[in-house]
Write a protein that holds these residues in place. Sequence first.
Motif, mmCIF file in Angstrom:
data_model
loop_
_atom_site.group_PDB
_atom_site.id
_atom_site.type_symbol
_atom_site.label_atom_id
_atom_site.label_comp_id
_atom_site.label_asym_id
_atom_site.label_seq_id
_atom_site.Cartn_x
_atom_site.Cartn_y
_atom_site.Cartn_z
ATOM 1 N N VAL A 6 68.052 47.839 63.422
ATOM 2 C CA VAL A 6 67.876 49.102 62.796
ATOM 3 C C VAL A 6 66.411 49.460 62.704
ATOM 4 O O VAL A 6 65.376 48.383 62.397
ATOM 5 C CB VAL A 6 68.327 48.865 61.269
ATOM 6 N N ASP A 7 66.090 50.624 62.914
ATOM 7 C CA ASP A 7 64.738 51.101 62.957
ATOM 8 C C ASP A 7 64.184 51.454 61.520
ATOM 9 O O ASP A 7 64.647 52.527 60.901
ATOM 10 C CB ASP A 7 64.825 52.350 63.726
ATOM 11 N N THR A 8 63.645 50.738 60.854
ATOM 12 C CA THR A 8 63.200 50.690 59.494
ATOM 13 C C THR A 8 62.003 51.944 59.372
ATOM 14 O O THR A 8 62.123 52.516 58.099
ATOM 15 C CB THR A 8 62.692 49.481 59.002
ATOM 16 N N SER A 9 61.231 52.181 60.283
ATOM 17 C CA SER A 9 60.356 53.134 60.191
ATOM 18 C C SER A 9 61.234 54.591 59.740
ATOM 19 O O SER A 9 60.315 55.523 59.379
ATOM 20 C CB SER A 9 59.562 53.371 61.514
ATOM 21 N N ARG A 10 62.593 54.678 60.206
ATOM 22 C CA ARG A 10 63.202 55.818 59.914
ATOM 23 C C ARG A 10 63.883 55.911 58.411
ATOM 24 O O ARG A 10 64.614 56.794 58.292
ATOM 25 C CB ARG A 10 64.194 56.149 60.916
ATOM 26 N N LEU A 11 63.501 54.696 57.718
ATOM 27 C CA LEU A 11 64.411 54.674 56.536
ATOM 28 C C LEU A 11 63.566 55.237 55.217
ATOM 29 O O LEU A 11 64.171 55.224 54.180
ATOM 30 C CB LEU A 11 64.896 53.247 56.307
ATOM 31 N N GLY A 12 62.345 55.717 55.445
ATOM 32 C CA GLY A 12 61.545 55.953 54.244
ATOM 33 C C GLY A 12 61.223 54.976 53.545
ATOM 34 O O GLY A 12 60.932 53.940 54.251
ATOM 35 N N VAL A 13 60.967 55.249 52.237
ATOM 36 C CA VAL A 13 60.456 54.369 51.350
ATOM 37 C C VAL A 13 61.412 53.177 50.826
ATOM 38 O O VAL A 13 62.771 53.502 50.639
ATOM 39 C CB VAL A 13 59.761 54.831 49.940
ATOM 40 N N LEU A 14 61.151 51.785 50.916
ATOM 41 C CA LEU A 14 62.078 50.855 50.708
ATOM 42 C C LEU A 14 61.481 50.098 49.446
ATOM 43 O O LEU A 14 60.421 49.805 49.358
ATOM 44 C CB LEU A 14 62.221 49.814 51.809
ATOM 45 N N ARG A 15 62.416 50.124 48.472
ATOM 46 C CA ARG A 15 61.953 49.431 47.175
ATOM 47 C C ARG A 15 63.224 48.184 46.950
ATOM 48 O O ARG A 15 64.322 48.568 46.981
ATOM 49 C CB ARG A 15 61.961 50.141 45.997
ATOM 50 N N CYS A 16 62.638 47.385 46.386
ATOM 51 C CA CYS A 16 63.440 46.100 45.722
ATOM 52 C C CYS A 16 64.224 46.606 44.479
ATOM 53 O O CYS A 16 63.637 47.090 43.668
ATOM 54 C CB CYS A 16 62.738 44.877 45.418
ATOM 55 N N ALA A 17 65.519 46.796 44.611
ATOM 56 C CA ALA A 17 66.346 47.060 43.510
ATOM 57 C C ALA A 17 66.804 45.816 42.365
ATOM 58 O O ALA A 17 66.818 46.010 41.325
ATOM 59 C CB ALA A 17 67.656 47.915 43.800
ATOM 60 N N VAL A 18 67.218 44.820 43.289
ATOM 61 C CA VAL A 18 67.342 43.592 42.688
ATOM 62 C C VAL A 18 66.692 42.340 43.376
ATOM 63 O O VAL A 18 66.843 42.248 44.434
ATOM 64 C CB VAL A 18 68.905 43.344 42.605
ATOM 65 N N ALA A 19 65.915 41.483 42.485
ATOM 66 C CA ALA A 19 65.058 40.730 43.007
ATOM 67 C C ALA A 19 65.931 39.518 44.036
ATOM 68 O O ALA A 19 67.187 39.426 43.566
ATOM 69 C CB ALA A 19 64.283 39.825 41.882
ATOM 70 N N PRO A 20 65.335 38.826 44.867
ATOM 71 C CA PRO A 20 65.885 37.811 45.431
ATOM 72 C C PRO A 20 66.888 36.868 44.930
ATOM 73 O O PRO A 20 66.456 36.203 43.715
ATOM 74 C CB PRO A 20 64.896 37.196 46.241
ATOM 75 N N GLU A 21 68.034 36.838 45.281
ATOM 76 C CA GLU A 21 69.136 35.548 44.426
ATOM 77 C C GLU A 21 69.560 34.882 45.813
ATOM 78 O O GLU A 21 70.054 35.490 46.804
ATOM 79 C CB GLU A 21 70.234 36.547 43.727
ATOM 80 N N PRO A 22 69.840 33.622 45.406
ATOM 81 C CA PRO A 22 70.538 32.650 46.564
ATOM 82 C C PRO A 22 72.058 33.221 46.697
ATOM 83 O O PRO A 22 72.721 33.850 46.017
ATOM 84 C CB PRO A 22 70.617 31.388 45.761
ATOM 85 N N LYS A 23 72.400 33.546 47.988
ATOM 86 C CA LYS A 23 73.692 34.102 48.394
ATOM 87 C C LYS A 23 74.678 32.944 47.953
ATOM 88 O O LYS A 23 74.721 31.814 48.514
ATOM 89 C CB LYS A 23 73.687 34.362 49.809
ATOM 90 N N ILE A 24 75.965 33.246 47.426
ATOM 91 C CA ILE A 24 76.800 32.374 46.786
ATOM 92 C C ILE A 24 77.852 32.475 48.164
ATOM 93 O O ILE A 24 78.626 33.396 48.339
ATOM 94 C CB ILE A 24 77.496 32.615 45.710
ATOM 95 N N ALA A 25 78.435 31.249 48.677
ATOM 96 C CA ALA A 25 79.376 30.995 49.717
ATOM 97 C C ALA A 25 80.719 31.012 49.051
ATOM 98 O O ALA A 25 81.887 31.507 49.753
ATOM 99 C CB ALA A 25 78.921 29.911 50.745
ATOM 100 N N ASP A 26 80.619 30.206 48.029
ATOM 101 C CA ASP A 26 81.864 29.925 47.471
ATOM 102 C C ASP A 26 81.786 30.030 45.953
ATOM 103 O O ASP A 26 81.088 29.075 45.355
ATOM 104 C CB ASP A 26 82.415 28.590 47.891
ATOM 105 N N TYR A 27 82.473 30.917 45.218
ATOM 106 C CA TYR A 27 82.343 31.535 43.944
ATOM 107 C C TYR A 27 82.956 30.287 42.962
ATOM 108 O O TYR A 27 82.376 30.095 41.891
ATOM 109 C CB TYR A 27 82.719 32.746 43.756
ATOM 110 N N GLU A 28 83.959 29.641 43.468
ATOM 111 C CA GLU A 28 84.622 28.733 42.667
ATOM 112 C C GLU A 28 83.727 27.481 42.263
ATOM 113 O O GLU A 28 83.798 26.956 41.242
ATOM 114 C CB GLU A 28 86.229 28.476 43.174
ATOM 115 N N LYS A 29 83.075 27.145 43.588
ATOM 116 C CA LYS A 29 82.414 25.845 43.660
ATOM 117 C C LYS A 29 80.874 26.294 43.276
ATOM 118 O O LYS A 29 80.184 25.347 43.040
ATOM 119 C CB LYS A 29 82.506 25.252 44.940
ATOM 120 N N GLN A 30 80.800 27.346 43.110
ATOM 121 C CA GLN A 30 79.195 27.942 42.984
ATOM 122 C C GLN A 30 78.253 27.481 44.008
ATOM 123 O O GLN A 30 77.221 26.883 43.947
ATOM 124 C CB GLN A 30 78.864 27.519 41.726
#
Length: 113
Positions: A6-30
């Motif tokens: 993806v050419d990010t130079s064509r995406l305009g202004v990028l802003r963080c909407a939600v701060a970084p969070e660890p990605k959950i692989a298994d919600y039942e086991k967290q």
Amino acid sequence: MQSIPVDTSRLGVLRCAVAPEPKIADYEKQEVKKDREGNTIYTVAVMVRQDRRRVSVIEVAVTGEPKGVIEGAEVRITGLEAFSWAMGDRHGISFRAAAITPVMPAPSKGGGA
């Protein structure tokens, strides 16, 4: 699964909407998702706004915690790739990046009062 750069130079202004969070692989086991080397995968919701059009939000996965990325801050995304996926009757596009870093504001010109 084929990646699409993806050419990010064509995406305009990028802003963080939600701060970084660890990605959950298994919600039942967290269980947190890890890469092949055992590093934690994080997700960051990023607002994309092009030429006064409406804002879109994409969720971007990145290996390791992006330092200094906070909600509302302008960010730079390096090595952004899109992947199409399908599971049963569900389908979509996911995004992965090599890095997400804060854009530092330009230093103000000196010469105080």
